[in-house]
Structure formats: structure tokens, C-alpha cells
Motif scaffolding. Structure first.
Motif, PDB file in Angstrom:
ATOM      1  N   GLU A   8      -1.462  10.840  -0.568  1.00 36.35           N
ATOM      2  CA  GLU A   8      -1.377  10.774   0.880  1.00 36.35           C
ATOM      3  C   GLU A   8      -0.043  10.197   1.326  1.00 36.35           C
ATOM      4  OE1 GLU A   8      -4.847   9.344   3.607  1.00 36.35           O
ATOM      5  OE2 GLU A   8      -5.318   8.857   1.520  1.00 36.35           O
ATOM      6  N   GLN A   9       0.292  10.446   2.577  1.00 37.00           N
ATOM      7  CA  GLN A   9       1.433   9.805   3.211  1.00 37.00           C
ATOM      8  C   GLN A   9       0.940   8.527   3.869  1.00 37.00           C
ATOM      9  OE1 GLN A   9       4.279  11.042   2.235  1.00 37.00           O
ATOM     10  NE2 GLN A   9       5.269  10.032   3.947  1.00 37.00           N
ATOM     11  N   PHE A  10       1.705   7.493   3.815  1.00 36.32           N
ATOM     12  CA  PHE A  10       1.326   6.298   4.566  1.00 36.32           C
ATOM     13  C   PHE A  10       1.671   6.533   6.035  1.00 36.32           C
ATOM     14  CE2 PHE A  10       1.517   2.163   6.424  1.00 36.32           C
ATOM     15  CZ  PHE A  10       0.487   1.499   5.794  1.00 36.32           C
ATOM     16  N   ILE A  11       0.719   6.240   6.918  1.00 42.08           N
ATOM     17  CA  ILE A  11       0.962   6.452   8.344  1.00 42.08           C
ATOM     18  C   ILE A  11       1.464   5.152   8.978  1.00 42.08           C
ATOM     19  CG2 ILE A  11      -0.044   7.242  10.518  1.00 42.08           C
ATOM     20  CD1 ILE A  11      -0.499   9.293   8.361  1.00 42.08           C
ATOM     21  N   ARG A  47      -5.677   7.019  11.061  1.00 44.78           N
ATOM     22  CA  ARG A  47      -4.840   5.865  10.694  1.00 44.78           C
ATOM     23  C   ARG A  47      -3.855   5.468  11.791  1.00 44.78           C
ATOM     24  NH1 ARG A  47      -7.896   4.980   6.681  1.00 44.78           N
ATOM     25  NH2 ARG A  47      -7.867   6.325   4.861  1.00 44.78           N
ATOM     26  N   PRO A 100     -13.948   2.130  12.880  1.00 45.61           N
ATOM     27  CA  PRO A 100     -14.953   2.112  11.823  1.00 45.61           C
ATOM     28  C   PRO A 100     -14.400   1.572  10.510  1.00 45.61           C
ATOM     29  CG  PRO A 100     -14.242   4.348  12.276  1.00 45.61           C
ATOM     30  CD  PRO A 100     -13.620   3.487  13.319  1.00 45.61           C
ATOM     31  N   ASN A 101     -15.304   1.297   9.623  1.00 49.72           N
ATOM     32  CA  ASN A 101     -14.919   0.901   8.269  1.00 49.72           C
ATOM     33  C   ASN A 101     -13.964   1.906   7.687  1.00 49.72           C
ATOM     34  OD1 ASN A 101     -16.043  -1.489   7.506  1.00 49.72           O
ATOM     35  ND2 ASN A 101     -18.075  -0.569   7.257  1.00 49.72           N
ATOM     36  N   MET A 102     -13.007   1.419   6.938  1.00 51.36           N
ATOM     37  CA  MET A 102     -12.057   2.280   6.233  1.00 51.36           C
ATOM     38  C   MET A 102     -11.009   2.917   7.143  1.00 51.36           C
ATOM     39  SD  MET A 102     -12.420   2.128   3.053  1.00 51.36           S
ATOM     40  CE  MET A 102     -11.497   3.536   2.433  1.00 51.36           C
ATOM     41  N   ALA A 103     -11.026   2.560   8.424  1.00 50.55           N
ATOM     42  CA  ALA A 103     -10.090   3.210   9.330  1.00 50.55           C
ATOM     43  C   ALA A 103      -8.653   2.772   9.056  1.00 50.55           C
ATOM     44  CB  ALA A 103     -10.460   2.883  10.779  1.00 50.55           C
ATOM     45  N   GLY A 104      -8.494   1.535   8.638  1.00 47.73           N
ATOM     46  CA  GLY A 104      -7.141   1.030   8.399  1.00 47.73           C
ATOM     47  C   GLY A 104      -6.824  -0.238   9.181  1.00 47.73           C
ATOM     48  N   LYS A 105      -7.858  -0.931   9.666  1.00 48.49           N
ATOM     49  CA  LYS A 105      -7.648  -2.144  10.450  1.00 48.49           C
ATOM     50  C   LYS A 105      -6.989  -3.251   9.628  1.00 48.49           C
ATOM     51  CE  LYS A 105     -12.091  -2.625  11.345  1.00 48.49           C
ATOM     52  NZ  LYS A 105     -12.571  -1.463  10.559  1.00 48.49           N
ATOM     53  N   SER A 106      -7.592  -3.534   8.487  1.00 44.00           N
ATOM     54  CA  SER A 106      -7.070  -4.630   7.659  1.00 44.00           C
ATOM     55  C   SER A 106      -5.628  -4.359   7.266  1.00 44.00           C
ATOM     56  CB  SER A 106      -7.904  -4.788   6.396  1.00 44.00           C
ATOM     57  OG  SER A 106      -9.230  -5.098   6.740  1.00 44.00           O
ATOM     58  N   THR A 107      -5.334  -3.110   7.020  1.00 45.00           N
ATOM     59  CA  THR A 107      -3.983  -2.750   6.599  1.00 45.00           C
ATOM     60  C   THR A 107      -2.971  -3.084   7.688  1.00 45.00           C
ATOM     61  OG1 THR A 107      -4.948  -0.995   5.281  1.00 45.00           O
ATOM     62  CG2 THR A 107      -2.588  -0.852   5.708  1.00 45.00           C
ATOM     63  N   ILE A 157       0.829  -1.211   0.000  1.00 46.24           N
ATOM     64  CA  ILE A 157       0.000   0.000   0.000  1.00 46.24           C
ATOM     65  C   ILE A 157       0.863   1.261   0.000  1.00 46.24           C
ATOM     66  CG2 ILE A 157      -1.740   1.301   1.290  1.00 46.24           C
ATOM     67  CD1 ILE A 157      -3.025  -1.280   2.044  1.00 46.24           C
ATOM     68  N   ASN A 214       2.597   2.391  11.870  1.00 50.26           N
ATOM     69  CA  ASN A 214       2.015   2.001  13.156  1.00 50.26           C
ATOM     70  C   ASN A 214       2.881   0.987  13.892  1.00 50.26           C
ATOM     71  OD1 ASN A 214      -0.565   3.205  13.945  1.00 50.26           O
ATOM     72  ND2 ASN A 214      -1.201   2.576  11.873  1.00 50.26           N
ATOM     73  N   MET A 233       0.337   4.521  -2.832  1.00 47.52           N
ATOM     74  CA  MET A 233      -0.258   5.784  -2.386  1.00 47.52           C
ATOM     75  C   MET A 233       0.350   6.922  -3.189  1.00 47.52           C
ATOM     76  SD  MET A 233      -1.622   5.206   1.173  1.00 47.52           S
ATOM     77  CE  MET A 233      -1.113   6.713   1.787  1.00 47.52           C
TER      78      MET A 233
HETATM   79  N1  LIG Z   1      -1.617   3.565   7.672  1.00 47.25           N
HETATM   80  C1  LIG Z   1      -2.225   4.074   6.602  1.00 47.25           C
HETATM   81  N2  LIG Z   1      -1.773   5.179   6.015  1.00 47.25           N
HETATM   82  C2  LIG Z   1      -2.432   5.699   4.950  1.00 47.25           C
HETATM   83  N3  LIG Z   1      -3.515   5.160   4.398  1.00 47.25           N
HETATM   84  C3  LIG Z   1      -4.024   4.058   4.924  1.00 47.25           C
HETATM   85  C4  LIG Z   1      -3.402   3.450   6.051  1.00 47.25           C
HETATM   86  N4  LIG Z   1      -4.126   2.362   6.388  1.00 47.25           N
HETATM   87  C5  LIG Z   1      -5.140   2.287   5.495  1.00 47.25           C
HETATM   88  N5  LIG Z   1      -5.086   3.305   4.614  1.00 47.25           N
HETATM   89  C6  LIG Z   1      -6.031   3.548   3.516  1.00 47.25           C
HETATM   90  O1  LIG Z   1      -7.327   3.260   3.960  1.00 47.25           O
HETATM   91  C7  LIG Z   1      -7.947   2.262   3.170  1.00 47.25           C
HETATM   92  C8  LIG Z   1      -8.806   1.346   4.007  1.00 47.25           C
HETATM   93  O2  LIG Z   1      -8.027   0.653   4.911  1.00 47.25           O
HETATM   94  P1  LIG Z   1      -8.487  -0.747   5.505  1.00 47.25           P
HETATM   95  O3  LIG Z   1      -7.301  -1.269   6.226  1.00 47.25           O
HETATM   96  O4  LIG Z   1      -9.072  -1.591   4.449  1.00 47.25           O
HETATM   97  O5  LIG Z   1      -9.606  -0.289   6.506  1.00 47.25           O
HETATM   98  P2  LIG Z   1     -10.581  -1.188   7.398  1.00 47.25           P
HETATM   99  O6  LIG Z   1     -10.099  -2.591   7.379  1.00 47.25           O
HETATM  100  O7  LIG Z   1     -10.501  -0.590   8.769  1.00 47.25           O
HETATM  101  O8  LIG Z   1     -11.924  -1.019   6.824  1.00 47.25           O
HETATM  102  C9  LIG Z   1      -6.772   1.550   2.526  1.00 47.25           C
HETATM  103  O9  LIG Z   1      -7.114   1.019   1.306  1.00 47.25           O
HETATM  104  C10 LIG Z   1      -5.763   2.658   2.362  1.00 47.25           C
HETATM  105  O10 LIG Z   1      -5.956   3.335   1.177  1.00 47.25           O
END
Ligand SMILES: Nc1ncnc2c1ncn2[C@@H]1O[C@H](COP(=O)(O)OP(=O)(O)O)[C@@H](O)[C@H]1O
Ligand SMILES: [Mg+2]
Length: 874
Positions: free
Chosen positions: A594-597, A763, A616-623, A587, A599, A591
Motif C-alpha cells: 500500500e501507499q501511505f496516505i 485513511r 471506526p477501528n482500523m481507520a488510522g486514528k492512532s497512526t 509505518i 494527513n 508498508m
Molecule cells: N495514513 C495511512 N496510510 C496507510 N495505511 C495506514 C494509514 N494509517 C493507518 N494505516 C494502516 O491501518 C492500520 C490501523 O491503523 P490505526 O491507526 O491503528 O487505526 P485505528 O487507531 O483507527 O484503529 C495501521 O496499522 C496501518 O497499517
């Protein structure tokens, strides 16, 4: 009526031996197919179906493809799941009496396509065999193009299926006796079933010993691996039958046990998008794509293996790390080496083609140019600090003898085909040089002859020419016909000229043509002989090719580390995992604005073993989940990792699961798949593992899903009394209450901020559970009407109020096994209630979901309360 041509008779005889293949029957410049083969092939290939002759009064269906274009036709038939038997004329039609002898020279199957130029050079092409023995399964695989040959066995079916997925063979052999043909775990493979007449499993040892040229398999460590030997024998038996020619490059076998490497099951490989993305099945957007800085095709293939088979041996990992470190820190060395690597062709496959006698003159030039780089590479690696680099340097065989042979024999402008010669250098063979001189001398003679005849006859524009039909001739224009000498013999009349020959000219022509013919056939002989000689050194070539592949991968990892700012992780045998400022390797690359954050993730076996991650959804959990798994995997393959600092206690298995609706299992019964996969974690995980659970339980109703998630998390915490490192992302924020009963569980959430009715994703992973899913806020953003939003909030409050029971314990934490149970039991003996005892005995706790247990408990409670009231009233 029953008349049958000799050709058709021959055809039917050969076809009889290959009933299950499409027979390509060589007729001059064509391969022809007849009868049903013609009908099937013409459909697949989209070519005309015609007829040739009749049999028993019926027309014989026929179709054909030109010989020179056959490769792509064969490839298309094989891609359509067919086998193709190639039947050639095996004697020279000119010298044969009666019908030309024909024979099948090769059977092309999905795992042994005609030519690996048909496939991507970065992909390995495997034929595998899977066999079943009492107590174990054997699985062996070969890449025919390189001679790579491995075999393994295990008692666990699931493990063997995962291993099979990791190999991903183009063709899978099974034995008829094992009845595996219709196993649903195998239905995505192209399967070939071998019957016992074709391959008798008890011959496995003999077949294998014969192939390897050994009298004892013990030296390979195979004496205890019966199933692995039978599988390996099956592959060899099959290849012998289909290839006809020697398998001289398959001269050693590598046995392995699945436990020699980190175990990655199929679901994990898919979820982590190591080789293919889930949505598009593309290479772009995968870990492989980010790391693939390799330069040679064999390096590219090896990198794939390193990703698929991370190591579990500390020393071996550190060895790779040191080599990567040295190459990373010395960009000049790396640049130099990579420049050299850039001049090396696919040594492994060139070698394979030489052994299979399929190499062209151009291939030998490529081979020569490749081995020419070896001395320089060896020199550059001499005395390097890291053990692996210097060992590779020492072990490289520079193959100078082969270079000398090829350099002295093959012309630089040698063609890709052999039939016209032009292959062998002058000075290599005296006999050939003599013939060359002769044919050159002949041509000179012709030039002089023309001059001489002009003078003698007085015809100034007399010409000597050549064509295929008449050979050499003298041409005289109409105007000069009266000057033609009487010994000229007329051959051909053109519009403005006549053509003649003379005795003298014909004699010379014979001499020249004979010399030409002999030159070509001698060149072919010499070429074959050179192939034979090179082939006899194939093990040395293969060995050097493998070392080059390793070097290429190490340099590629160094290159990636340098370009992307990776660091060297500390690896030890603790059960800790500490990642400081970790990033997602894929990821962060895609990008743009945006900057990747980054963790931090910390896991250990004392305080913080299970991280529950909400947000919440889209927060970045899966990432966060995936980057953690990827960092561990990269670390154990010897790579540097995207983080500021990392410490990885060896992981023996990574399990990564994603809840059903994450678009992964489209078209299948998603909840069932999800539960199957979860079940397999619980069966196979060890305290050395790493478990990544992403929204597990969401394929079903909320309460079921939550109950399952809860119970799975508990099981992981209590695993073998030790627990296992786990990241659990969930939108069931009720799960955060697990911390009250399980000590090594900690809550985290991916922070978001509400700012003027908008959600801002920070994030950042921060401690604490999020009590709030923000689902309703997201719904508002999505435009749900305000009254509906308000009502939803009300309902949510009601639901949340129910989470804690009267005793202040989370309802979901209650278990039939802990204190709550004891209390009831005391009461119940006090009341002597036989009914309750019977009721309890009748319950099979092990088959109940927590929810069902809760429901029963609730019923009992109400029953007891009612009884109590009745007692009090008396
Ligand atoms: N650490 C991060 N820095 C920047 N962008 C991020 C980061 N983590 C996630 N994202 C962005 O957010 C999107 C959704 O993240 P995701 O992990 O799928 O969220 P969730 O699982 O919480 O719904 C990713 O596709 C990415 O574009
Ligand atoms: Mg997600």
C-alpha cells in the motif's frame, strides 16, 4: 579437628570482607568458589559442584571456572543479579615464600560489567544513584566505559521516576537512610543500598571535589544543587570501591535540570515506540531504528540521547537543523565524511579502557587508526556555512602526538593479549632492540652450531631441536650412534634416536632464554608506559570522540532526511502546530503493497486547539496521533520530518496515552494504570505541551469511560485559561458534542466509505464528527448472524435518541457549574425548600464524576417535579 589449611584461612579472611559478593578466588589457571558461593554459582552456571578438603570434619563445597573463559561466566552471574568479587594472586607464585598473597582487585556489578564487549556497543551502560533530601531528589548517572557523568535534581518524585526510566540504569544505588529500597516505583531496577558507614551523604561534596580535582563545585554550577551533589558523590564512592583502579576519565560532570529538555514521561516513550516496540520489545519498528544511520558506536549512543532528550531551546534546535541541512544538500561532503567515520572505532570506549588500564595492544592499534582520520575530517569541516559544523571542525583535536606515539611504538600485528610480547615496534626502544638482536643472534648461532657439529662428528642427519622440557638438544638417529662424540651428554631416548646436550649448547640456551624473558618483560613495561602516556591525554581524546559522535548523528539525520524525503520544519515560539501531508516515519517504512496516505494536522490556541478524531477501528486514528507526536519530537531534536511542510511552535512536554485495551499494559490493572497516567497529565501539563489521547476511558464501562473522557477534554481545553494542543481519538462519538460547549474544540474523522456492504478505509482525516462507529458493520463483516445485527441496530437507535435532552442540549454537556444550576437555585429559593438546600450542601462536587452528578441532578429534578405537582394539587 579444627585444622584449617593456610589457603582456606586466607580465603575465609577475604570472603569476610565481601560477604555479599561471589568470591572468585584465583588458583593458578582457575577461579575457584567455595562454600555457599560454590553452591549458588554452580546452579546458575550449570557447572559441577565438587569438594576440596574439609573444614571441621565437613567437606568444603567447591566449583571452578577456567581463568581464560571467566568473562562469560562472570557476565552470567551478574546477569543473574549477583556481584562478583575478583580475587587475584598479587605476587608472583615463583618468588613468594609460603602462600601467595591474594587480594580483591575488582568487584563486578550489573552497572560495571567486566568488559563492555559483553554489551551492545550501541547501548550505554549506566550506574545511577537516587537520593532523597528535604525538598528535593537528586539523581546522578555515570557510564563507566566512556566516563560520561551527569547529575540532576528536582522536587517532583514523579519527574525523577520518569527521568530514571529515561536513563534506564543497569544498577541503581540508594541510601539506606532514604528507605527507598522497597519503593514500588523502583521495583524494576537492580538496586544496591549503601549504608551510612559506606557513604556519608555529608561527604558528597568532598568525594566529588576529590574526583574532579577541583576545590569548588561552583564552577560546575553545582553550588545550589545539594541533592544532585550527594547523588553524584554516591556514584563515585561506589565506583571507587568496586573498581579499585583509577577513574581517571571521570574528570568532569554535567549538571542539568529536567526542564532543559523536552519532557517525555515513561508512558509516552513507551507509547511512541521510540526505542522498543510495544508488542515485541524489538528495535525494529521504532523511531530509533528508522533514524539510526549512524556509523560509529558513539554516534549510535548519542542518537539515542538526542531522541530521549529533544531540545526546547530555539537557537540550539536551529543550529542542529542548519548542520543537517548542509549535510543533506551536499551529498558529496556527507559521503566523504561518512567514509572517514567508517574508519573510526569506538573512540570513547577505547579511551575508557586505556584509562582503566584494560586496553589491549589491539585496542591501541584501533585507537591509532581512529585518530588517523581526524585531520582529514577537520579539514573537510573547515569553513562550512553552518555554525555547528564549522565549530565541530574547529574544536576537533587531531591528536597527532598520540598518533605519532602509537605509530612509532605498537606493531601492526600486535596480539590481543600481552603475555608473550610481540607488541612493541623495533626502533622504539634501544634496549629492546638490543635484546631482540641478542635473541635473534642466538637463533642464528644455533643454526650454525648444527652445521658445525654435523661436520665435526661426520653425522649428516644430526639435528638441533627445542622442546619446553629439555630446552635445546642434539638429536642423532640410532644408525649413527657410534659416531657420537664423547662430550655429548645423553638426555633422552626415543624409539629411533637419542638426544644429547653439550656444555656449549646449554650456555647459549641460557643466554637466548634470558634475552627472551627480558624482552617480554621489557615489552610489558613499555606497553604500560605507553598506556600511561595515552591515558594522560584522555580528556582530549574524549572531547574529540564526542565531537565525532555529534558529527555522526548530524550526518545520520541528513542521510535519513535524504533517503526518506523529509523536510526542514519551521520552529518558532508560537503555540501553533501545522503539519501538511504528515506521515508516520515508521509505518511508512514498513508498508509494502500500500501507499501511505499523508494527513494534515493543524492546531493553534485560537480556533482549533483540540481535535476530536473519530472513526471506526482500523481507520488510522492512532497512526495520525502518533505521527503528530513523532514529527514534533523529531523537529525538536533537530531532525527533518516526514511531511510536505511543517511549522512547530515549541513544545515543552509531549504526553501520549493509549487507552487500556490497546495491548500496552498487559497483566496490570489496566484501568487503574490508564487513570494514573491520565491523572499525571492533568497534574503536569502546561499550555506549551502537546497531548495525545488515544481512546482514553475505554478501560471501564461505557458511561464511566465517556464521562471521564469528556471531563478530561474539558479540563485540557480550560487549562490555565489557555488550553493545550490536544489530539483526542475516541470511539465515543458522543464526544463530538463537546464542540457545542467548548469553542476551541473541532471535530474530525478518518474517512471510510461503504461500498457494497464493505468498508473501505480512505485513511484521510476530514472535518466533522462521524456519527457512526460502523461497529455493527464490522460485526457483520466478522460474521455475526443477521437477526443479531438487526436487533443491535435497533438498540443503537434507541441509545442515540437519548443523547439530546428536551432543551436540545447534549445530556453529557450538562454541568452542575453552569446555568442549569442557577435555574434550579432560583426555583428552589422560590419554594423555600430547606430539604433541597441541605441536599445540595451535602454534595461534594469535586469528588463526583460527571455521571454521578448527573444522577443526583436527575433525582433532584424528579423530587422538584413531584413537589411541584403536590403544590399544584393543593
Ligand atoms: N495514513 C495511512 N496510510 C496507510 N495505511 C495506514 C494509514 N494509517 C493507518 N494505516 C494502516 O491501518 C492500520 C490501523 O491503523 P490505526 O491507526 O491503528 O487505526 P485505528 O487507531 O483507527 O484503529 C495501521 O496499522 C496501518 O497499517
Ligand atoms: Mg487505535
Amino acid at each position: 579437628m579444627n585444622q584449617i589449611t593456610p589457603m582456606l584461612k586466607q580465603y575465609l579472611g577475604i570472603k569476610d570482607q565481601h560477604p555479599d559478593a561471589i568470591l572468585f578466588f584465583r588458583m593458578g589457571d582457575f577461579y575457584e568458589m567455595f562454600f555457599e558461593d560454590a553452591e549458588v554459582a554452580s546452579k546458575i552456571l550449570g557447572i559441577a559442584l565438587t569438594a576440596r578438603g574439609t573444614l571441621n570434619g565437613e567437606k568444603v563445597p567447591m566449583c571452578g571456572v577456567p581463568h581464560h573463559a571467566s568473562r562469560s561466566y562472570i557476565a552470567r552471574l551478574v546477569a543473574a543479579g549477583k556481584k562478583v568479587a575478583i580475587c587475584e594472586q598479587v605476587e608472583d607464585p615463583a618468588s613468594s615464600k609460603g602462600i601467595v598473597k591474594r587480594d580483591v582487585v575488582r568487584i563486578v556489578t550489573p552497572g560495571s560489567v567486566l568488559d563492555e564487549r559483553e554489551l551492545g556497543e550501541k547501548d550505554s551502560l549506566y550506574i545511577a544513584a537516587l537520593v532523597k533530601c528535604p525538598g528535593s531528589y537528586g539523581l546522578s548517572h555515570v557510564d563507566l566505559s566512556t566516563g560520561e557523568f551527569q547529575t540532576t535534581e528536582t522536587s517532583d518524585w514523579e519527574e525523577i521516576i520518569d527521568e530514571l526510566a529515561r536513563i534506564n540504569p543497569a544498577e541503581l544505588l540508594v541510601l539506606e537512610r532514604d528507605k527507598l529500597l522497597n519503593s514500588k516505583d523502583l521495583n524494576e531496577y537492580v538496586i544496591e543500598e549503601l549504608d551510612s558507614d559506606f557513604y556519608d551523604p555529608s561527604d558528597g561534596t568532598r568525594v566529588l571535589e576529590e574526583q574532579l580535582g577541583t576545590t569548588s563545585l561552583a564552577s560546575y554550577g553545582l553550588e545550589e544543587m545539594g541533592a544532585a551533589v550527594i547523588a553524584a558523590g554516591a556514584v563515585i564512592r561506589y565506583l571507587r570501591e568496586t573498581q579499585k583502579s583509577g577513574l581517571g576519565h571521570i574528570k568532569s560532570i554535567t549538571p542539568y535540570r529536567p526542564g532543559d529538555f523536552m519532557f517525555l514521561d515513561h508512558a509516552t516513550t513507551v507509547n511512541l515506540e521510540l526505542f522498543k516496540t510495544i508488542r515485541r520489545q524489538s528495535n525494529k519498528g521504532t523511531l530509533l531504528h528508522v533514524l539510526d544511520k549512524t556509523i560509529t558506536p558513539m554516534g549510535a549512543r548519542l542518537l539515542k540521547k538526542w531522541i530521549a532528550y529533544p531540545l526546547v531551546n530555539l537557537d540550539a534546535i536551529k543550529e542542529r537543523q542548519s548542520a543537517v541541512a548542509e549535510l543533506k544538500e551536499d551529498p558529496f561532503l556527507r559521503e566523504d565524511l561518512r567514509k572517514e567515520l567508517g574508519q573510526i572505532y569506538d573512540l570513547e570506549r577505547l579511551n575508557g579502557r586505556v584509562v582503566l588500564r584494560r586496553a589491549t595492544p589491539k585496542d591501541l592499534i584501533a585507537l591509532r587508526q581512529s585518530v588517523a582520520r581526524l585531520p582529514q575530517i577537520k579539514r573537510k569541516l573547515a569553513g562550512r556555512a553552518s555554525v555547528l559544523l564549522s565549530t565541530i571542525g574547529e574544536s576537533i583535536d587531531t591528536l597527532e602526538d598520540i598518533h605519532r606515539l602509537l605509530d612509532s611504538s605498537i606493531r601492526d600485528d600486535a596480539p590481543a593479549v600481552t603475555k608473550d610480547g610481540g607488541i612493541i615496534k623495533e626502533g622504539y626502544s634501544e634496549e629492546l632492540d638490543g635484546l631482540l638482536k641478542l635473541s635473534r643472534g642466538g637463533k642464528e648461532w644455533i643454526a650454525n652450531f648444527a652445521k658445525r657439529e654435523q661436520e665435526r662428528s661426520g653425522i649428516p642427519n644430526l639435528k638441533v631441536g627445542y622442546n619446553k622440557v629439555f630446552g635445546y638438544y642434539i638429536e642423532v638417529s640410532k644408525a649413527n650412534l657410534k659416531l657420537v662424540p664423547s662430550h655429548y651428554v645423553r638426555k633422552q631416548t626415543l624409539v629411533g634416536a637419542e638426544r644429547y646436550v653439550t656444555q656449549e649448547l646449554k650456555e647459549m640456551e641460557d643466554e637466548i632464554l634470558q634475552a627472551e624473558e627480558r624482552r617480554v618483560s621489557l615489552e610489558l613495561e613499555l606497553f604500560e608506559e605507553i598506556l600511561r602516556q595515552v591515558s594522560s591525554h584522555n580528556r582530549r581524546i574524549k572531547h574529540s570522540a564526542q565531537l565525532i559522535a555529534q558529527l555522526d548523528v548530524l550526518a545520520a539525520l541528513a542521510e535519513a532526511a535524504d533517503q526518506y524525503g523529509y523536510i526542514r520544519p519551521k520552529i518558532d515560539d508560537s503555540r501553533n502546530l501545522e503539519i501538511v501531508e504528515g506521515r508516520h516515519p515508521v509505518i511508512e517504512r514498513v508498508m509494502r503493497n500500500e501507499q501511505f496516505i499523508p494527513n494534515d494536522v493543524v492546531l493553534d490556541d485560537q480556533e482549533q486547539q483540540i481535535m476530536i478524531i473519530t472513526g471506526p477501528n482500523m481507520a488510522g486514528k492512532s497512526t495520525i496521533l502518533r505521527q503528530t507526536a513523532l514529527i514534533v519530537l523529531m523537529a525538536q531534536m533537530g531532525s527533518f520530518v516526514p511531511a510536505a511542510k511543517a511549522r512547530v511552535g515549541l513544545v515543552d512536554r509531549i504526553f501520549s496515552r493509549v487507552g487500556a485495551s490497546d495491548d500496552i499494559t498487559r497483566g496490570r490493572s489496566t484501568f487503574m494504570v490508564e487513570m494514573n497516567e491520565t491523572a499525571s497529565i492533568l497534574r503536569n501539563v502546561t499550555p506549551r505541551g502537546l497531548v495525545i489521547l488515544d481512546e482514553i476511558g475505554r478501560g471501564t464501562s461505557t458511561y464511566d469511560g465517556l464521562s471521564i473522557a469528556w471531563a478530561v477534554a474539558e479540563a485540557l481545553h480550560d487549562l490555565e485559561g489557555k488550553g493545550v494542543r490536544t489530539l483526542f481519538a475516541t470511539h465515543y462519538h458522543e464526544l463530538t458534542e463537546l464542540v457545542t460547549t467548548k469553542e476551541r474544540v473541532k471535530n474530525f474523522n478518518v474517512a471510510v466509505k461503504k461500498w457494497r456492504d464493505k468498508i473501505v478505509f480512505l485513511r484521510k482525516l476530514v472535518p466533522g464528527g462521524s456519527s457512526h462507529s460502523y461497529g455493527i458493520d464490522v460485526a457483520r463483516l466478522a460474521g455475526l448472524p443477521e437477526p443479531v445485527i438487526q436487533r443491535a441496530k435497533e438498540i443503537l437507535e434507541n441509545l442515540e435518541g437519548e443523547e439530546i435532552d428536551e432543551a436540545g442540549r447534549p445530556r453529557l454537556a450538562r454541568s452542575s457549574r453552569d446555568k442549569v444550576g442557577e435555574i434550579i437555585q432560583l426555583n428552589l429559593f422560590g419554594m423555600q425548600d430547606e430539604h433541597l438546600v441541605r441536599w445540595l450542601r451535602g454534595l461534594d462536587i469535586s469528588r463526583m464524576t460527571p455521571l454521578e452528578a448527573l444522577v443526583e441532578l436527575d433525582k433532584m429534578k424528579r423530587y422538584v417535579e413531584k413537589e411541584g405537582r403536590q403544590l399544584a394539587e393543593k
